[in-house]
Design a protein around this motif. Structure first.
Motif, PDB file in Angstrom:
ATOM      1  N   TRP A 224     -36.444  25.409  -6.141  1.00 48.41           N
ATOM      2  CA  TRP A 224     -36.309  24.810  -4.811  1.00 48.41           C
ATOM      3  C   TRP A 224     -35.981  23.333  -4.919  1.00 48.41           C
ATOM      4  CZ3 TRP A 224     -35.601  28.107  -1.197  1.00 48.41           C
ATOM      5  CH2 TRP A 224     -36.186  29.373  -1.288  1.00 48.41           C
ATOM      6  N   ILE A 225     -36.596  22.661  -5.900  1.00 47.77           N
ATOM      7  CA  ILE A 225     -36.286  21.249  -6.097  1.00 47.77           C
ATOM      8  C   ILE A 225     -34.808  21.107  -6.449  1.00 47.77           C
ATOM      9  CG2 ILE A 225     -36.781  19.240  -7.544  1.00 47.77           C
ATOM     10  CD1 ILE A 225     -39.653  19.979  -7.548  1.00 47.77           C
ATOM     11  N   ILE A 227     -32.365  22.926  -5.421  1.00 44.40           N
ATOM     12  CA  ILE A 227     -31.563  23.052  -4.198  1.00 44.40           C
ATOM     13  C   ILE A 227     -31.599  21.740  -3.411  1.00 44.40           C
ATOM     14  CG2 ILE A 227     -31.364  24.248  -1.992  1.00 44.40           C
ATOM     15  CD1 ILE A 227     -32.444  26.738  -3.405  1.00 44.40           C
ATOM     16  N   GLY A 228     -32.775  21.120  -3.352  1.00 43.50           N
ATOM     17  CA  GLY A 228     -32.880  19.825  -2.684  1.00 43.50           C
ATOM     18  C   GLY A 228     -32.024  18.781  -3.386  1.00 43.50           C
TER      19      GLY A 228
END
Lengths: 321, 373
Positions: A224-225, A227-228
């Protein structure tokens, strides 16, 4: 608190984010948002570790990790490109599916010892003061690969003909189709490539940077990081690499803060009560949000940012946007 | 060319029969269980045994069914939280964090304490409900404002705040509220417990061991409320219009930024209420891992229910059963894997609603080739 150690560790853990974020950049530049990075990474980490365990060859493990995550990403490709389903929902389900598969198939791998990828020095360069020990000493070959990989992908996207096709498909698929580019094939290709790179990121964890299989803790939200990071990096592979290294270094610095009894002459609150560490552990996530706020404001100001067709299914024969 | 059979895909022009969406969804769920069974069989687990165990552990007796409903309760609330946000194409995937913050805020009532100890449950429970909803709403407010004011992608912000909420809770249960060094708070006094059916076992022996608590009523009422808001209120009309066609909504003078913030807060409040119901109705204290991923499962629930509030109730019961069964079966990821397959099968099956897919003999095809070329 040693800057050399922090930067060294930052490059190693940052390489994980680098591969995953660049994979996501490739998929998104073709117009397909894939939120399944966490699941693909976890499946890659599990596959790489178990293949290395079974065959004794960690590099074969890396190859299989890429293949497994790549195949998983094709599920997203079929559903979003051919069936035109919502990319957000499909990506989320991919995370569930990848995580579930990895946990089921990786059952019993915890605590095992697989053959790992050894670290190497780069002869000559490693002797340079400060730079040598940080960049060229005792790193996994995958870290060295990351140094070349990010500029190469940048060159590929911005300066080559296939890269032009990739950008065209992500910005204006109708025009690309008119030019004779097969929009569907290009999107399938880069979703698959993104999956393979997520798998590589996973294998980088389980076979090299923090070796072993710890169920869902293996990736602990790094997908997820990543993607950020893509948004923070404005879809640019070079900025993604820098961002990845920066994040890696910060994570290490946070860990190291808990060691000394005094910091800058003051008593270290973390030394007295390690529970304050929970607040420090929040920082990578809060920083991702901060990075997004900065990235989004820049994007608004410069009118740059997301590929224009990101998230839009392409339906041949219907009028485009 | 040489293939005797070709696949023809045509866009549907006519309306689909009313039974079809439900039928394809059910078919997709069945298919997902078949594929999951094949994976289980491949790793040497007997899928029939697993599924048989699943059914017995979840619907086999009143006590088992009550367990399933206890797990379905937070899913209903979280599924509704996702439903209202997704209707506006607002991807709140932070229900997990909002759930934890709801639990934390509700705990404040008991642990600070905000109310004098020994207050009657009729005051303590509503206070905890309000605080729980407030906690979730606060956790939805931040990503809402960032999205409305700076255009920051809410998917990432809500997700990152999930991790922050769990760490925040950890600090309090490891440190300030730790019960004798354990990673949990002391057990709440009885006045902070939601009533359970088993409380009435003395008068009605049939309820002995039935742990179903009042939270399930919150879930059912919330479903009616969300349905009413979405289908009958002006606000719901705005939400649906923004979701379907933001351009048109803007031209119609609807304040999109304001709605983003309000919907995120409403969505967060529902998830926060789920957190409150879980600690007040089930665990009776704040501790680690109060949610085995309810916030994420709620996303699946909302989508499988096709964003229908009453569908959310049915799907939640199915997934509550999966959670109950998944706890007791090894290896541990089985329930999650099945959820992944179910969701994929259902979103894939949607293509059948939009397109007619037929197998045709190639002789038929050559006849129509002129048209399609």
């Amino acid at each position: 608190m040693n800057l050399e150690i922090i930067l060294h560790a930052g490059l190693a853990t940052g390489t994980i984010l680098l591969f995953a974020a660049i994979g996501e950049i490739l998929a998104e530049r073709s117009g397909v948002l894939n939120l399944g990075v966490e699941g693909m990474m976890l499946l890659g980490a599990m596959t790489g570790f178990s293949v290395s365990l079974a065959t004794g060859n960690p590099w074969f493990g890396v190859a299989m990790a890429m293949l497994a995550a790549g195949i998983l990403s094709l599920a997203h490709a079929v559903v979003t490109i051919s069936f035109q389903a919502d990319q957000v929902v499909s990506g989320l389900s991919l995370t569930f599916l990848g995580t579930g598969l990895a946990l089921v198939l990786g059952n019993g791998l915890t605590g095992q010892n697989a053959a790992l990828i050894p670290n190497y020095d780069i002869a000559g360069l490693a002797a340079i003061p400060f730079i040598g020990p940080v960049f060229f000493k005792d790193h996994s070959p995958l870290v060295y690969l990351g140094y070349i990989f990010a500029p190469l992908v940048w060159y590929y996207i911005e300066k080559t003909r296939p890269g032009l096709h990739l950008r065209a498909v992500g910005e204006k698929p109708v025009a690309a189709d008119t030019m004779g580019v097969n929009v569907y094939a290009v999107r399938y290709l880069y979703v698959f490539a993104g999956g393979c790179l997520a798998g590589l990121a996973g294998a980088t964890i389980s076979l090299s940077v923090s070796p072993g299989w710890y169920s869902a803790q293996t990736t602990s939200g790094q997908g997820w990081i990543a993607i950020g990071l893509v948004i923070f990096a404005q879809w640019n592979p070079l900025q993604a690499a820098l961002g990845g290294y920066l994040f890696g270094a910060l994570r290490r610095a946070i860990l190291d803060l808990q060691g000394p009894a005094t910091l800058l002459g003051f008593t270290n609150p973390l030394y007295i009560n390690s529970n304050f560490g929970f607040f420090l552990q929040m920082t990578p996530y809060l920083l991702t949000i901060l990075a997004l706020v900065i990235g989004s404001r820049q994007a608004l100001r410069k009118r740059l940012g997301a590929p224009a067709a990101l998230g839009e299914p392409y339906i041949r024969g219907e009028r485009g946007l | 060319m040489a293939l005797p059979i070709a696949v023809s895909v045509e866009k549907r022009t006519e309306d689909i029969p009313r039974w079809m969406p439900a039928a394809t969804s059910v078919g997709a769920v069945v298919l997902a269980f078949v594929v999951s069974g094949m994976v289980l069989w491949l790793i040497g687990v007997n899928p029939f045994q697993v599924y048989n165990f699943f059914v017995r552990a979840t619907f086999g007796s009143w006590a088992a069914f009550s367990d399933t409903m206890v797990k379905a309760t937070p899913l209903i609330l979280v599924g509704l939280a996702c439903t209202i946000a997704f209707k506006m194409k607002l991807w709140n995937i932070g229900a997990e964090g909002q759930f934890y913050m709801g639990a934390f805020f509700a705990s404040l009532v008991v642990l600070v304490p905000l109310l004098p100890t020994g207050s009657p449950p009729a005051i303590v429970i509503p206070a905890m409900m309000i605080m729980g909803m407030a906690g979730g709403a606060v956790w939805g407010f931040f990503p809402g404002v960032l999205k409305a004011k700076f255009g920051v992608n809410e998917i990432i912000t809500t997700l990152m705040l999930n991790y922050v909420a769990v760490l925040w809770n950890n600090f309090w249960i490891f440190d300030r509220w730790s019960d004798a060094g354990f990673q949990m708070t002391p057990t709440f006094a009885r006045n902070a417990w939601l009533p359970r059916l088993s409380d009435y076992a003395r008068d009605y022996p049939i309820f002995a061991g039935i742990t179903l608590h009042l939270g399930v009523v919150f879930g059912l009422l919330a479903a009616v409320l969300v349905w009413w808001v979405l289908q009958r209120s002006r606000w719901g009309y705005e939400i649906r219009l923004i979701g379907d066609n933001p351009q048109a909504a803007r031209y119609a003078g609807i304040n999109i930024a304001r709605n983003i913030i309000l919907v995120m807060m409403f969505s967060g409040a529902l998830a926060g209420l789920a957190g409150m119901a879980e600690i007040s109705g089930v665990v009776h204290r704040l501790q680690e891992r109060i949610s085995p991923g309810y916030g994420f499962t709620g996303i699946i629930v909302a989508w499988l229910a096709k964003l229908n509030p009453f569908g959310v109730i049915l799907v939640s019961i199915l997934f509550g059963a999966l959670i109950v069964a998944g706890r007791e079966v090894q290896p541990s990821g089985i329930a999650q894997m099945i959820q992944g397959f179910v969701l994929f099968a259902v979103i894939s099956s949607d293509v059948l609603l939009r397109y007619k897919i037929r197998l045709i003999r190639s002789t038929d095809r050559s006849a129509t080739a002129g048209e399609s070329a």
